[in-house]
Write a protein that holds these residues in place. Structure first.
Motif, mmCIF file in Angstrom:
data_model
loop_
_atom_site.group_PDB
_atom_site.id
_atom_site.type_symbol
_atom_site.label_atom_id
_atom_site.label_comp_id
_atom_site.label_asym_id
_atom_site.label_seq_id
_atom_site.Cartn_x
_atom_site.Cartn_y
_atom_site.Cartn_z
ATOM 1 N N ASP A 105 -6.615 -1.870 -41.972
ATOM 2 C CA ASP A 105 -5.215 -2.167 -41.655
ATOM 3 C C ASP A 105 -4.487 -0.923 -41.164
ATOM 4 O O ASP A 105 -3.748 -0.973 -40.180
ATOM 5 C CB ASP A 105 -4.488 -2.736 -42.875
ATOM 6 C CG ASP A 105 -4.631 -4.241 -42.990
ATOM 7 O OD1 ASP A 105 -4.633 -4.922 -41.952
ATOM 8 O OD2 ASP A 105 -4.739 -4.732 -44.123
ATOM 9 N N ALA A 146 -5.592 -0.078 -37.611
ATOM 10 C CA ALA A 146 -5.014 -1.003 -36.624
ATOM 11 C C ALA A 146 -3.544 -0.693 -36.385
ATOM 12 O O ALA A 146 -3.068 -0.738 -35.244
ATOM 13 C CB ALA A 146 -5.191 -2.442 -37.094
ATOM 14 N N SER A 201 -2.088 0.652 -32.801
ATOM 15 C CA SER A 201 -0.981 -0.074 -32.166
ATOM 16 C C SER A 201 0.147 0.883 -31.805
ATOM 17 O O SER A 201 0.718 0.808 -30.719
ATOM 18 C CB SER A 201 -0.461 -1.163 -33.097
ATOM 19 O OG SER A 201 -1.445 -2.145 -33.300
ATOM 20 N N VAL A 259 -8.895 -1.637 -30.836
ATOM 21 C CA VAL A 259 -7.917 -2.408 -31.602
ATOM 22 C C VAL A 259 -8.428 -3.800 -31.959
ATOM 23 O O VAL A 259 -8.281 -4.247 -33.101
ATOM 24 C CB VAL A 259 -6.579 -2.522 -30.827
ATOM 25 C CG1 VAL A 259 -5.654 -3.545 -31.458
ATOM 26 C CG2 VAL A 259 -5.887 -1.179 -30.763
ATOM 27 N N SER A 287 -8.693 -4.945 -35.767
ATOM 28 C CA SER A 287 -7.638 -5.882 -36.162
ATOM 29 C C SER A 287 -8.206 -7.194 -36.663
ATOM 30 O O SER A 287 -7.759 -7.721 -37.690
ATOM 31 C CB SER A 287 -6.687 -6.151 -34.994
ATOM 32 O OG SER A 287 -5.889 -5.032 -34.749
ATOM 33 N N LEU A 307 -7.571 -8.495 -40.368
ATOM 34 C CA LEU A 307 -6.797 -9.730 -40.545
ATOM 35 C C LEU A 307 -7.630 -10.826 -41.214
ATOM 36 O O LEU A 307 -7.116 -11.564 -42.072
ATOM 37 C CB LEU A 307 -6.247 -10.209 -39.206
ATOM 38 C CG LEU A 307 -5.159 -9.329 -38.591
ATOM 39 C CD1 LEU A 307 -4.908 -9.716 -37.148
ATOM 40 C CD2 LEU A 307 -3.881 -9.382 -39.406
ATOM 41 N N GLY A 365 -0.820 -11.559 -36.252
ATOM 42 C CA GLY A 365 -1.705 -10.547 -35.675
ATOM 43 C C GLY A 365 -2.446 -11.061 -34.449
ATOM 44 O O GLY A 365 -2.600 -10.347 -33.460
ATOM 45 N N LEU A 374 -2.505 -9.610 -30.637
ATOM 46 C CA LEU A 374 -3.755 -9.282 -29.941
ATOM 47 C C LEU A 374 -3.861 -10.001 -28.606
ATOM 48 O O LEU A 374 -4.260 -9.406 -27.603
ATOM 49 C CB LEU A 374 -4.953 -9.644 -30.814
ATOM 50 C CG LEU A 374 -5.245 -8.715 -31.986
ATOM 51 C CD1 LEU A 374 -6.354 -9.283 -32.858
ATOM 52 C CD2 LEU A 374 -5.614 -7.325 -31.491
ATOM 53 N N SER A 397 1.969 -4.707 -29.350
ATOM 54 C CA SER A 397 1.620 -3.673 -30.332
ATOM 55 C C SER A 397 2.505 -3.757 -31.571
ATOM 56 O O SER A 397 2.024 -3.594 -32.697
ATOM 57 C CB SER A 397 1.751 -2.284 -29.707
ATOM 58 O OG SER A 397 0.822 -2.127 -28.669
ATOM 59 N N ILE A 438 1.397 -6.759 -33.645
ATOM 60 C CA ILE A 438 0.158 -6.437 -34.367
ATOM 61 C C ILE A 438 0.466 -5.542 -35.565
ATOM 62 O O ILE A 438 -0.021 -5.786 -36.672
ATOM 63 C CB ILE A 438 -0.863 -5.748 -33.444
ATOM 64 C CG1 ILE A 438 -1.396 -6.731 -32.421
ATOM 65 C CG2 ILE A 438 -2.024 -5.160 -34.258
ATOM 66 C CD1 ILE A 438 -2.246 -6.090 -31.352
ATOM 67 N N HIS A 473 -0.212 -6.382 -39.540
ATOM 68 C CA HIS A 473 -1.053 -5.553 -40.407
ATOM 69 C C HIS A 473 -0.271 -4.976 -41.585
ATOM 70 O O HIS A 473 -0.824 -4.845 -42.677
ATOM 71 C CB HIS A 473 -1.721 -4.440 -39.600
ATOM 72 C CG HIS A 473 -2.884 -4.924 -38.815
ATOM 73 N ND1 HIS A 473 -4.066 -5.318 -39.394
ATOM 74 C CD2 HIS A 473 -3.037 -5.122 -37.485
ATOM 75 C CE1 HIS A 473 -4.901 -5.711 -38.453
ATOM 76 N NE2 HIS A 473 -4.295 -5.608 -37.288
#
Length: 136
Positions: free
Chosen positions: A9, A12, A16, A55, A59, A63, A79, A83, A110, A113, A117
């Motif tokens: 997490d 990610a 981002s 990413v 991610s 997730l 999330g 993406l 971003s 995301i 996270h």
């Protein structure tokens, strides 16, 4: 929560924000310090795609692991939307939206995301995860 879950997490989120920093601050930095442009030889599309290759898997793993733990679909979907925005923007954003549209959509994706996270991380840190609601 395992160390891998924490790292995924956080990685990610960091990637981002790196994308946001690249989109917003790099052009300003290059205006004020033109000699740095040689150091940043990667064109924007190539950089975004390389970042995307890092990413997306990180991610998705974070997730999915979070969803398995807390069972709240909404967090996973947030999330996933971020993406999808990044994937769309990296491959078709510049041609379809122009440079400004590409930057705006990249920053939006971003940010979404990162929010997903952060929420995923918070939920996984809770000792007793809340029961999922029917609306999730």
């Amino acid at each position: 929560m395992t160390k891998f879950q924490q790292i995924s997490d956080k990685a990610a989120i960091g990637l981002s924000f790196l994308c946001v920093i690249h989109c917003l601050l790099l052009p300003i930095l290059l205006i004020f310090i033109p000699p740095l442009s040689g150091l940043f030889a990667l064109n924007d599309e190539l950089f975004h795609r390389w970042l995307l290759y890092a990413v997306v898997p990180i991610s998705l793993i974070a997730l999915l692991m979070g969803y398995i733990h807390h069972k709240i679909r909404r967090v996973f979907l947030i999330g996933a939307v971020g993406l999808l925005l990044l994937i769309f923007t990296a491959f078709w954003g510049h041609e379809l939206l122009g440079e400004t549209g590409e930057v705006l959509l990249t920053v939006l994706g971003s940010s979404i995301i990162a929010f997903g996270h952060i929420r995923n991380y918070q939920l996984r840190r809770q000792e007793k995860c809340p029961k999922p609601h029917n609306l999730d």
